[in-house]
Scaffold this motif. Sequence first.
Motif, PDB file in Angstrom:
ATOM      1  N   VAL A   8      34.908  38.838  41.597  1.00  0.00           N
ATOM      2  CA  VAL A   8      36.124  39.180  42.339  1.00  0.00           C
ATOM      3  C   VAL A   8      36.317  38.210  43.505  1.00  0.00           C
ATOM      4  O   VAL A   8      35.359  37.660  44.019  1.00  0.00           O
ATOM      5  N   PRO A   9      37.580  37.990  43.953  1.00  0.00           N
ATOM      6  CA  PRO A   9      38.794  38.512  43.328  1.00  0.00           C
ATOM      7  C   PRO A   9      39.106  37.799  41.998  1.00  0.00           C
ATOM      8  O   PRO A   9      38.577  36.730  41.779  1.00  0.00           O
ATOM      9  N   PRO A  10      39.980  38.411  41.149  1.00  0.00           N
ATOM     10  CA  PRO A  10      40.703  39.664  41.367  1.00  0.00           C
ATOM     11  C   PRO A  10      39.817  40.864  41.102  1.00  0.00           C
ATOM     12  O   PRO A  10      38.860  40.794  40.327  1.00  0.00           O
ATOM     13  N   LEU A  11      40.142  41.979  41.755  1.00  0.00           N
ATOM     14  CA  LEU A  11      39.407  43.212  41.545  1.00  0.00           C
ATOM     15  C   LEU A  11      39.816  43.872  40.229  1.00  0.00           C
ATOM     16  O   LEU A  11      40.951  43.711  39.784  1.00  0.00           O
TER      17      LEU A  11
END
Length: 295
Positions: A8-11
């Motif tokens: 992450v990111p993205p989550l």
Amino acid sequence: MSMLQFTVPPLPHYMLCGPSHYAPGGRHVSRRNVGVFDLLFVREGCLYMAEEDRTFEVGEGCALILRPDRYHYGTKGCEVPTSYYWLHFQTTGSWAATDGEPPRHGEEAYDEKRTQALWSYATHTFPIHVPQFVRLSQPGKAEELFEQLVKLNQSFYSGSAKWSQQSVFQELLRQLSASAAKDESTPAAACADQAAAYLRKHYREPVTAQELGERLNFHPVYIARCMQRYYGCPPMEYLLRHRIEQAKLLLLQTDHPVARVAEEVGFNQAAYFTSCFTRAEGLSPRKFRQRFAYG
């Protein structure tokens, strides 16, 4: 312990969830390569599951994440009535399955190039580890989070509700990750969880610290210390917060007058409810409804 490592990111992001129930003899459906992660959390009873050649007995208070790229199925029917929550989530980032405990990061050696990069404007990723199967150290807290997600589903077209869903889902993942640590399962955590569950169940009723102590057979001061440690607030503040959250849902999902909303969530006086709500949210119940009901 099998862990799922997300970069992450993205989550990872929430998609949809709901409650489900099996009578004795019922079993989970068989599916292959569904394309989404399927999180199961059992409230009571037991699900008998398998993913490829690995089997799991998902009992009360346990959670299992089924991978999007594998074949999963019920190995046998439920022996007792079983109720559970299911939740679908996905990630557009990279992820991997690993065996063993998540790495413990000690003090890192100095790396001049890396240090200079950290001061740049580039996006820097990091791993988070979530157990594929775990017994929740605070199952009541997890159940509360699932309940919030289910209720938020009813405000599908509200932008504020979608934002709240993602926030609640991230807290749920954090609960799963924290439960993998063996030292989280303590008597104090169990006390806090029991107190929170009682308050959520009886939030419409008058509840005092003394009554809570009598119901749980713990001294009110001990309960307060446990809840402060694991929930960040004492029991009566937790109760107030929960009532406000329930009121927000009623304001978004119904056209009940403010006085009725106050009564539905355990406030005897509408004026006191308005005062508490305004202090907590920064705007009155009526203005909250006007701003977010059709957001």
